[in-house]
Motif scaffolding. Structure first.
Motif, PDB file in Angstrom:
ATOM      1  N   GLU A  65       0.783  -0.791  -0.191  1.00 45.77           N
ATOM      2  CA  GLU A  65      -0.153   0.137   0.164  1.00 45.77           C
ATOM      3  C   GLU A  65       0.832   0.789   0.093  1.00 45.77           C
ATOM      4  O   GLU A  65       2.020   2.185   0.751  1.00 45.77           O
ATOM      5  CB  GLU A  65      -0.814   0.001   1.287  1.00 45.77           C
ATOM      6  N   GLY A  93      -2.708   4.613   0.736  1.00 44.10           N
ATOM      7  CA  GLY A  93      -3.454   3.638   1.126  1.00 44.10           C
ATOM      8  C   GLY A  93      -3.575   2.639  -0.882  1.00 44.10           C
ATOM      9  O   GLY A  93      -4.120   1.221  -0.057  1.00 44.10           O
ATOM     10  N   ASN A  94      -2.513   3.089  -1.601  1.00 48.14           N
ATOM     11  CA  ASN A  94      -3.444   2.170  -2.396  1.00 48.14           C
ATOM     12  C   ASN A  94      -2.377   0.937  -3.218  1.00 48.14           C
ATOM     13  O   ASN A  94      -1.161   1.561  -3.360  1.00 48.14           O
ATOM     14  CB  ASN A  94      -3.194   3.334  -4.121  1.00 48.14           C
ATOM     15  N   LEU A  95      -2.863   0.199  -3.295  1.00 46.18           N
ATOM     16  CA  LEU A  95      -1.996  -0.945  -3.509  1.00 46.18           C
ATOM     17  C   LEU A  95      -1.214  -1.131  -4.877  1.00 46.18           C
ATOM     18  O   LEU A  95      -1.865  -1.083  -5.806  1.00 46.18           O
ATOM     19  CB  LEU A  95      -2.813  -3.138  -3.479  1.00 46.18           C
TER      20      LEU A  95
END
Ligand code: GTP
Ligand code: SPV
Ligand code: MN
Length: 595
Positions: free
Chosen positions: A437, A447-449
């Motif tokens: 993340e 927080g983006n994978l």
């Protein structure tokens, strides 16, 4: 200019840059303590540095709110063909990029001093070290480079008249007109920031940002992006890895190198103090490892840096006491909050919240304030030699022989605490498909994978497909002497969003299992993703953790892993023909194991 430079390439370059950037004066750095003190004194007088009453010889800097982290969108690998930079890098044609940047550099140092910083990555004079010279108009960069690299006039001595170095040009991109008052943290707007690398000619040009990896060019730009391209040409490795020495109760030493993406736990693991009795951990490096195959046939690692540029938030006497002791004095803090009694503070530093602070934007802060007091990417800069658990061999030019590689990332779900690769090739597959993340270490969504292969997505100076092949080739050369490869995830969460694993000093439990695997002291359980600890094999003594939580932490859900396959396929497809056939085969095998 305050000194005569004897090296022809360097004096020509200084003349050329000065002609282009038009500084008011030129200063060649000698790396001395007097120089550092004089520089911070000026920064204090100008209002850029806030001296901290509570910490001897320590200072707080607050950046412009727009200039708080690396800028991956503005970072370029400029090779003659785009294919050479590959699908994971931004690319611009070298000639065009140089034209654009030259027009930005023209007159960009007006009203400022141009500093020339001779530095060594790795011990001065060691055959594995690389010499760089950074030209910058930022005194903040100079004082940070003093800590992070070996800045010294003896570097110029070593260069002699015709020695070679890596030119690193940096400007904050904020010229001053006559009489114009300077701001606290001058920098250029986002669209004119460029962090450019020309790996074919070992050259770095950075413009517009004064922060961290954008500006301290010895670190990510030289020691990772340029060095990774050199390492591939010359048959060694430059990696985004911590290095540590673990000693078991019998005195046996293990050397571990671990690659986690930015703000995913390297500094913390590097200085971790084991909760397991009788085990000892010493730090060799917290961010970058250069590794070569030595005459014993093993891979030996050195830390090319001389300091830590560590994430402040979350650092406390509970989580990382050794870092807390490292930064008690002679430290620089950036974008931390200021306490009323003249200390720094950040989220997670103490259990109790201070009743009043000045936040990183210079505003009053109280516990009722909604905003963070410190920026999430607030950092400390401190000399590695100040770390109480720095390893006595941390500057040994022979490096330390690596027994264990760890890959990992920040995954709230899916990925268990630890597993082992079946083989080197499978380990390379685990590194190549690592996902994490995103964090505040880069400007962008958090927080983006995303896939961050080997934690090197932002730092590989050439085509990542070729990088995978290079890792496979290194494995061939190492043969039976290759380090064993493991994968970890400290960040798996339960239904309530709480971390399942206590982490930090308890990560020693996971490292102990790895050592037992290396010594063939424990078996393992085969799963589709890799080898898992046998029931009861992880030492959980004196740890109050429910068996239900432990089961969840270690669980491998085949359906969840199957759902990852399309994303891995898309990730691999980017590399086209440059994806090694053996990794394609690994993916096929993995798919089949999942059924
Ligand atoms: P860069 O310097 O950006 O390359 O980062 P890094 O990999 O050195 O990250 P660092 O160790 O500074 O950790 C970043 C954040 O992760 C900090 O806020 C830590 O408190 C947190 N962290 C580190 N280790 C652990 C752990 O074992 N468990 C949990 N829950 N958090 C951790
Ligand atoms: C990282 O982002 O991985 C860092 C911090 O180590 S910086 O030096 O800013 O790149
Ligand atoms: Mn890093």
């Amino acid at each position: 200019m305050n000194s005569t430079v004897k090296n022809k390439k360097l004096s020509d370059w200084i003349t050329e840059v000065a002609g282009m950037c038009q500084p008011d004066s030129i200063y060649v750095c000698d790396g001395s303590r007097e120089e550092y003190d004089g520089m911070v004194e000026k920064l204090v007088l100008s209002g850029s540095a806030i001296p901290l009453k509570k910490r001897p010889r320590s200072y707080l800097f607050l950046s412009d709110p727009s200039d708080v982290a690396r800028v991956e969108d503005r970072t370029f690998i400029s090779t003659s063909s785009q294919a050479e930079a590959g699908p994971t890098n931004n690319w611009l044609d070298p000639a065009a990029l140089k034209e654009t940047m030259k027009s930005l550099y023209r007159g960009c140092m007006k009203g400022r001093t141009m500093y020339v910083i001779p530095f060594s990555m790795g011990p001065i004079g060691s055959p594995i070290s690389k010499i760089g010279v950074e030209i910058t108009d930022s005194p903040y960069v100079v004082v940070n480079m003093h800590i992070m690299t070996r800045v010294s006039s003896s570097v110029l001595e070593i260069l002699g008249t015709d020695g070679d170095f890596i030119p690193c040009l940096h400007s904050i991109g904020a010229p001053l007109e006559k009489g114009q008052k300077d701001v606290q943290w001058p920098c250029a707007p986002m669209e004119s920031k460029y962090i450019s690398h020309f790996p074919e000619e070992n050259l770095i040009w950075s413009y517009g940002s004064g922060y961290g990896g954008n500006a301290l060019l010895g670190k990510k730009c030289l020691a990772l992006r340029i060095a990774s391209a050199m390492a591939r040409r010359e048959g060694w490795l430059a990696e985004h890895m911590l290095i540590l020495r673990l000693t078991d109760p019998d005195g046996k030493q293990y050397h571990i190198a671990a690659a986690f993406p930015s703000a995913c736990g390297k500094t913390n693991l590097a200085m971790m103090q084991p909760s397991l009795k009788g085990w000892k951990c010493e730090c060799i490096g917290d961010d970058i490892a250069w590794m070569k195959i030595a005459s014993d046939g093993r891979l030996h690692a050195i830390n090319p840096e001389s300091g830590f540029f560590g994430v402040a938030p979350g650092t406390s006497y509970d989580t990382n006491p050794m870092a807390m002791d490292t930064i008690r004095e002679n430290a620089i803090f950036t974008n931390c909050a200021l306490t009323d009694d003249g200390d720094v503070w950040w989220e997670g530093m103490t259990g109790d919240l201070p009743s009043h602070l000045i936040d990183w934007k210079g505003r009053d802060w109280t516990p009722e304030s909604k905003a963070d007091a410190a920026h999430p990417n607030a950092r400390f800069t401190a000399a590695a030699s100040q770390c109480p658990v720095i390893c006595k061999d941390w500057e040994n030019p022979d490096g330390v022989p690596i027994d264990i590689f760890i890959f990992g990332g920040r995954r709230g779900s899916v990925v268990p605490l630890v597993y082992e690769a079946f083989s080197w090739e499978h380990g390379v597959f685990l590194g190549a498909t690592a996902a994490s993340e995103t964090t505040s270490a880069n400007i962008g969504a958090i927080g983006n994978l995303r896939r961050d292969p080997f934690a090197m997505k932002p730092f590989c100076g050439y085509n990542m497909g070729d990088y995978f092949q290079h890792w496979l080739d290194m494995g061939e050369r190492l043969g039976s002497k290759a380090p064993r490869i493991f994968y970890v995830n400290w960040f798996r969460k339960n239904q309530d969003g709480k971390f399942l694993w206590p982490g930090f000093s308890d990560n020693s439990r996971v490292l102990k299992w790895m050592c037992e695997r290396v010594d063939n002291k424990t078996g393992a359980r085969k799963s589709p993703i890799g080898l898992l600890p046998l029931e009861g094999a992880l030492d959980l003594s004196c740890l109050s953790m429910g068996s239900e939580d432990m089961r969840e932490l270690m669980s491998v859900d085949t359906a969840e892993w199957k759902a990852e396959i399309p994303d891995i396929e898309a990730h691999f497809a980017m590399f086209g023909k440059r994806l090694p056939q053996r990794l394609r085969k690994q993916l096929k095998d993995f798919s089949e194991r999942l059924g």
